[in-house]
Design an enzyme around this catalytic site. Sequence first.
Site, mmCIF file in Angstrom:
data_model
loop_
_atom_site.group_PDB
_atom_site.id
_atom_site.type_symbol
_atom_site.label_atom_id
_atom_site.label_comp_id
_atom_site.label_asym_id
_atom_site.label_seq_id
_atom_site.Cartn_x
_atom_site.Cartn_y
_atom_site.Cartn_z
ATOM 1 N N SER A 93 -11.945 2.906 -3.198
ATOM 2 C CA SER A 93 -11.732 2.138 -1.787
ATOM 3 C C SER A 93 -13.071 1.645 -1.053
ATOM 4 O O SER A 93 -14.136 2.362 -1.231
ATOM 5 C CB SER A 93 -10.988 3.008 -0.976
ATOM 6 O OG SER A 93 -10.753 2.195 0.440
ATOM 7 N N HIS A 107 -12.356 -6.041 2.146
ATOM 8 C CA HIS A 107 -11.635 -4.568 1.929
ATOM 9 C C HIS A 107 -11.194 -4.723 0.447
ATOM 10 O O HIS A 107 -10.689 -5.692 0.124
ATOM 11 C CB HIS A 107 -10.906 -4.191 2.683
ATOM 12 C CG HIS A 107 -9.652 -3.124 2.221
ATOM 13 N ND1 HIS A 107 -8.263 -3.538 1.795
ATOM 14 C CD2 HIS A 107 -9.847 -1.917 2.101
ATOM 15 C CE1 HIS A 107 -7.600 -2.660 1.264
ATOM 16 N NE2 HIS A 107 -8.466 -1.542 1.623
ATOM 17 N N ASN A 109 -9.259 -1.882 -2.688
ATOM 18 C CA ASN A 109 -9.043 -0.883 -3.164
ATOM 19 C C ASN A 109 -7.839 -0.923 -4.618
ATOM 20 O O ASN A 109 -7.259 -1.666 -4.331
ATOM 21 C CB ASN A 109 -8.641 0.203 -2.093
ATOM 22 C CG ASN A 109 -6.880 0.174 -2.012
ATOM 23 O OD1 ASN A 109 -6.181 0.607 -2.531
ATOM 24 N ND2 ASN A 109 -6.718 -0.641 -0.770
ATOM 25 N N VAL A 110 -8.312 0.100 -5.142
ATOM 26 C CA VAL A 110 -7.029 0.174 -6.489
ATOM 27 C C VAL A 110 -7.185 1.745 -6.615
ATOM 28 O O VAL A 110 -7.785 2.552 -6.414
ATOM 29 C CB VAL A 110 -7.760 -0.471 -7.737
ATOM 30 C CG1 VAL A 110 -7.821 -2.007 -7.796
ATOM 31 C CG2 VAL A 110 -9.448 -0.060 -8.061
ATOM 32 N N ARG A 111 -5.841 2.008 -6.882
ATOM 33 C CA ARG A 111 -5.442 3.513 -6.757
ATOM 34 C C ARG A 111 -4.491 3.905 -7.877
ATOM 35 O O ARG A 111 -3.412 3.012 -8.064
ATOM 36 C CB ARG A 111 -5.067 4.147 -5.459
ATOM 37 C CG ARG A 111 -3.990 3.010 -4.895
ATOM 38 C CD ARG A 111 -3.669 3.435 -3.500
ATOM 39 N NE ARG A 111 -2.686 2.773 -2.871
ATOM 40 C CZ ARG A 111 -2.641 1.422 -2.341
ATOM 41 N NH1 ARG A 111 -3.781 0.830 -2.117
ATOM 42 N NH2 ARG A 111 -1.745 0.933 -1.857
ATOM 43 N N ARG A 261 -11.818 13.819 3.229
ATOM 44 C CA ARG A 261 -12.865 13.885 4.083
ATOM 45 C C ARG A 261 -13.024 12.985 5.170
ATOM 46 O O ARG A 261 -13.217 11.574 4.929
ATOM 47 C CB ARG A 261 -14.348 13.888 3.131
ATOM 48 C CG ARG A 261 -15.827 14.219 3.914
ATOM 49 C CD ARG A 261 -16.734 14.295 2.535
ATOM 50 N NE ARG A 261 -18.026 14.571 3.191
ATOM 51 C CZ ARG A 261 -18.912 13.600 3.346
ATOM 52 N NH1 ARG A 261 -18.625 12.543 3.481
ATOM 53 N NH2 ARG A 261 -19.882 14.239 3.935
#
Length: 303
Positions: A93, A107, A109-111, A261
Site C-alpha cells: 500500500s 494512492h 494498493n494491491v492485496r 502498526r
Amino acid sequence: MSSPTPAAVKAWLLDLQSRIVAALEEVDGKPFVRDAWERPEGGGGVSRVTEEGNVLERGGVNFSHVTGANLPPSAAAGRPELAGRAWEAMGVSLVLHPRNPYAPTVHMNVRFFTTTAEGQQPVWWFGGGMDLTPYYGNEGDTRHFHQSCRAALAPFGDDLHARFKKWCDEYFYLKHRKEPRGVGGIFFDDFNAPGFDASYAMMQSVGDSFIGAYLPILRARKDQPYGERERDFQAYRRGRYVEFNLVFDRGTLFGLQSGGRTEAILMSMPPIVKWRYDWKPDEGSAEAALYTDFLVHRDWLAT
C-alpha cells in the site's frame, strides 16, 4: 480452479515494493528509510518511508503480511458469513504527497486475503486499485492516469475497467461533503471469480502499471512554479484526504482493528493540512476549476 500460493504472492509483493521505491528514489534523489516491524498477534511488515524529500513532502510504500484468529469486521464487510474465521492478509500500500501543489497526491494498493475454518475450504480473494488526487487539475495528466488503468485491465476482460472505475468513483467519495476525493482511477475487492492464476495475474498487472501511470505526471509537475496561494490551497484540500482516510477507508479501519502498526497505517496522512469554516474558492479561479471541472464523475477517456 487453481490453488492459492501465498508464498509466491508474498515474493512478488516484496519485489513490487522494491521496484516502486527504487523508481521514486531516482526521481526524488533522497533514499527511503526502511523500517521492519513485527506484529504481536502474528506477522509483520516493512515500511519504506520518506519525509522532507526533494520532491516528496511525505511518501510511504508499505508491505505487510499479517495473520489472525478472527477476521476483523472491516475485512468481512462484503462477506459477513466469513466473520470470525482465521485469516491471512498481505499487500503493498502506498500514498505519496508531493510538495509541489501542481503534482497530485496518489494512492495505490494491491492485496491478497485468505480465510480458513475447520472442515471448510479456504476462501480467498484479491483487492486493490489506484486513484489520483490533484489540487490543480490537469486534463492531460488525468487522461494519462486513466489510460494506464484501462491498459492494465484490458487483457483480463473488456468489462473490468468500466466496472472498477465506477467502483472507484463510488468508493472514494466523501458522503458528508458530497464530493469525490479526487479524479478516481480503479478499485476492486473480493476478486476471485476467474480462479487463482487469472486473478493473481490481474492484480500483478495493476501493481506493475503504477510506475508508468504516476511517475510521468510527477516528473512533469515537480518543478512547476508555485507560490503561497497554491500551497495554502493544497493544505486545505489535503484536509479532505484526512477526512476520507479516517472516516471511510477500509484499509485504515482494517489496520487499526487488526492491531497493525499505527505508524505504518497513518503514514498516508499528509504532513501539512488546514481546515477552514465554510470556505469557498473565488468564482472563475483555478481553485474553483478543481471543483467544477475535475471533482466530478466523468468518462475521462471519452473521445
